[in-house]
Design an enzyme around this catalytic site. Structure first.
Site, PDB file in Angstrom:
ATOM      1  N   ASN A 240      35.880 -53.030 -46.956  1.00 12.53           N
ATOM      2  CA  ASN A 240      35.041 -54.157 -47.850  1.00 12.53           C
ATOM      3  C   ASN A 240      34.458 -55.172 -47.483  1.00 12.53           C
ATOM      4  O   ASN A 240      34.066 -55.940 -48.091  1.00 12.53           O
ATOM      5  CB  ASN A 240      36.002 -54.211 -49.073  1.00 12.53           C
ATOM      6  CG  ASN A 240      36.904 -55.130 -48.826  1.00 12.53           C
ATOM      7  OD1 ASN A 240      37.370 -55.483 -47.808  1.00 12.53           O
ATOM      8  ND2 ASN A 240      37.540 -55.631 -49.903  1.00 12.53           N
TER       9      ASN A 240
ATOM     10  N   ASP B 113      36.746 -51.048 -51.311  1.00 15.74           N
ATOM     11  CA  ASP B 113      38.093 -51.723 -51.237  1.00 15.74           C
ATOM     12  C   ASP B 113      39.458 -50.657 -51.658  1.00 15.74           C
ATOM     13  O   ASP B 113      39.395 -50.335 -52.547  1.00 15.74           O
ATOM     14  CB  ASP B 113      38.034 -52.643 -52.459  1.00 15.74           C
ATOM     15  CG  ASP B 113      39.439 -53.491 -52.565  1.00 15.74           C
ATOM     16  OD1 ASP B 113      40.320 -53.151 -52.102  1.00 15.74           O
ATOM     17  OD2 ASP B 113      39.538 -54.531 -53.413  1.00 15.74           O
TER      18      ASP B 113
ATOM     19  N   SER C 256      43.559 -54.856 -43.901  1.00 20.21           N
ATOM     20  CA  SER C 256      44.134 -55.874 -44.207  1.00 20.21           C
ATOM     21  C   SER C 256      43.796 -57.112 -43.810  1.00 20.21           C
ATOM     22  O   SER C 256      43.469 -57.110 -42.529  1.00 20.21           O
ATOM     23  CB  SER C 256      46.156 -55.793 -43.945  1.00 20.21           C
ATOM     24  OG  SER C 256      46.458 -57.042 -44.239  1.00 20.21           O
TER      25      SER C 256
ATOM     26  N   LYS D 120      48.375 -37.590 -48.701  1.00 22.25           N
ATOM     27  CA  LYS D 120      49.122 -36.156 -49.416  1.00 22.25           C
ATOM     28  C   LYS D 120      48.062 -35.248 -49.931  1.00 22.25           C
ATOM     29  O   LYS D 120      48.331 -34.029 -49.652  1.00 22.25           O
ATOM     30  CB  LYS D 120      50.091 -36.807 -50.484  1.00 22.25           C
ATOM     31  CG  LYS D 120      50.940 -35.914 -51.190  1.00 22.25           C
ATOM     32  CD  LYS D 120      51.969 -36.566 -52.213  1.00 22.25           C
ATOM     33  CE  LYS D 120      52.446 -35.653 -53.144  1.00 22.25           C
ATOM     34  NZ  LYS D 120      51.614 -36.081 -54.436  1.00 22.25           N
TER      35      LYS D 120
ATOM     36  N   TYR E  80      52.006 -61.648 -46.731  1.00 19.50           N
ATOM     37  CA  TYR E  80      51.530 -60.863 -45.617  1.00 19.50           C
ATOM     38  C   TYR E  80      52.857 -60.095 -45.151  1.00 19.50           C
ATOM     39  O   TYR E  80      52.795 -58.666 -45.348  1.00 19.50           O
ATOM     40  CB  TYR E  80      51.190 -61.542 -44.516  1.00 19.50           C
ATOM     41  CG  TYR E  80      50.696 -60.674 -43.446  1.00 19.50           C
ATOM     42  CD1 TYR E  80      49.608 -59.682 -43.530  1.00 19.50           C
ATOM     43  CD2 TYR E  80      51.120 -60.506 -41.893  1.00 19.50           C
ATOM     44  CE1 TYR E  80      49.294 -58.838 -42.536  1.00 19.50           C
ATOM     45  CE2 TYR E  80      50.707 -59.665 -40.891  1.00 19.50           C
ATOM     46  CZ  TYR E  80      49.689 -59.025 -41.147  1.00 19.50           C
ATOM     47  OH  TYR E  80      49.340 -58.021 -40.275  1.00 19.50           O
TER      48      TYR E  80
ATOM     49  N   LYS F  71      53.520 -55.958 -45.941  1.00 21.36           N
ATOM     50  CA  LYS F  71      53.797 -54.971 -45.073  1.00 21.36           C
ATOM     51  C   LYS F  71      55.156 -54.475 -44.938  1.00 21.36           C
ATOM     52  O   LYS F  71      55.336 -53.051 -44.629  1.00 21.36           O
ATOM     53  CB  LYS F  71      53.423 -55.484 -43.544  1.00 21.36           C
ATOM     54  CG  LYS F  71      52.043 -55.930 -43.262  1.00 21.36           C
ATOM     55  CD  LYS F  71      51.072 -54.910 -43.149  1.00 21.36           C
ATOM     56  CE  LYS F  71      49.694 -55.213 -42.796  1.00 21.36           C
ATOM     57  NZ  LYS F  71      48.920 -53.910 -42.497  1.00 21.36           N
TER      58      LYS F  71
END
Ligand code: UDP
Length: 310
Positions: A32, A56, A75, A105, A145, A149
């Site tokens: 994005n 996004d 990120s 998946k 952050y 993560k």
């Protein structure tokens, strides 16, 4: 293979796209451009095996057609960026990872999560093996952050365990090289740009904090090997050669021939005091270790920034 790279416009994402295309794969790049950069993908515009989707990934991801791999690299990754974009950082790490896993998946694809040495926080164990659980301040400014993560890793393992999804988690340590943004805010790009512009090099704190810097080509090689032959458990990918920030500043001055002075600025909140990857797992399972020394990698990166600033 046909693979998706999220964060394709970023520093690592764009190098990864190049590498996957060179291996003969078909690549769908997604970004994005929140912190990614269109010019990083300019050279791929007319590549027959590259397709770009502006999106996004915190929102439902739709990719028509088959996919064998998902590389989830979207990120903000510079402390300056994630402190400016705290909610987006939390959303892409949590919602974005959920969407990427859901897509993997649905397609029966293998997913590799770009995680980080920040999951170890300000580490109390040094160097950091994957078995170390970390020392993170969840409510500090870097928590946006680190916890995003950590959540992303937990969700990836849950998809692996509950849905038998084939997954990989790369814990990426400080990486540098061409295509970092000049105002990215991270230490290597800051110091090189400052040195080339004859501006003072901004050392935060007393400069005794350490980092271990990995050249981008080494990192990408580790990522590709991890995807191909790694295991679902997290794997550190980084260069174990450790330097203080002040040593880095001095090396950049030497290699650029710059006469810039070194100035001292306040240390950011919760800035880790030490960081060095234990890469025994990567050595044993992937036969991988970094090859490019800091000096050589800096030379190549300085050359890139010289061209950019000309
Ligand atoms: N740093 C610095 N000067 C700068 C930018 C960063 O001294 O202009 C320090 C920062 O405080 C940290 C280290 O360099 O100790 C690495 O910072 P970076 O933002 O590159 O990444 P981090 O490893 O903290 O995620």
């Amino acid at each position: 293979m046909r693979v998706l790279v999220t964060g394709a416009g970023g520093f690592l994402g764009s190098h990864l796209c190049d590498r996957l295309l060179a291996l003969g794969h078909r690549v769908v790049g997604m970004d994005n451009f929140s912190t990614g950069n269109k010019t990083n993908l300019e050279h791929l515009k007319s590549h027959p095996n590259f397709q770009f989707v502006l999106h996004d990934v915190a929102n439902f991801i739709e990719v028509p057609g088959p996919l064998e791999g998902v590389f989830h690299f979207a990120s903000p990754a510079s402390p300056v960026d994630y402190l400016e974009l705290p909610i987006q950082t939390l959303k892409v790490g949590s919602l974005g990872t959920h969407k990427a896993l859901g897509l993997a998946k649905a397609k029966g694809a293998r997913l590799l999560l770009a995680s980080t040495s920040e999951v170890y926080g300000d580490p109390l164990v040094h160097p950091q093996p994957e078995s170390y659980w970390g020392n993170v301040n969840p409510v500090g400014p870097r928590g946006v952050y680190d916890e995003a993560k950590r959540f992303a890793e937990a969700l990836t393992m849950a998809y692996h365990r509950s849905h038998e999804l084939d997954t990989r988690i790369a814990r990426i340590f400080n990486t540098y090289g061409p295509r970092m943004r000049p105002h990215d805010g991270r230490v290597v790009s800051n110091f090189i740009v400052q040195a080339l512009k004859a501006e003072p090099l901004t050392v935060y704190g007393d400069g005794s904090q350490t980092r271990s810097f990995c050249y981008v080509d080494d990192l990408i090689e580790g990522i590709v090997r991890l995807f191909e032959r790694g295991a679902p458990e997290p794997t550190n990918i980084g260069n174990p050669d450790e330097f203080t920030v002040r040593q880095l500043a001095e090396l950049v001055l030497k290699l650029t021939g710059s006469a810039s002075p070194i100035t001292v600025e306040p240390l950011p909140t919760d800035d880790p005091k030490v960081r060095q990857p234990d890469i025994q797992r990567a050595r044993e399972t992937l036969g991988w270790e970094p090859k490019v020394s800091l000096e050589e990698g800096l030379r190549r990166t300085i050359e890139y920034f010289r061209g950019l600033l000309r």
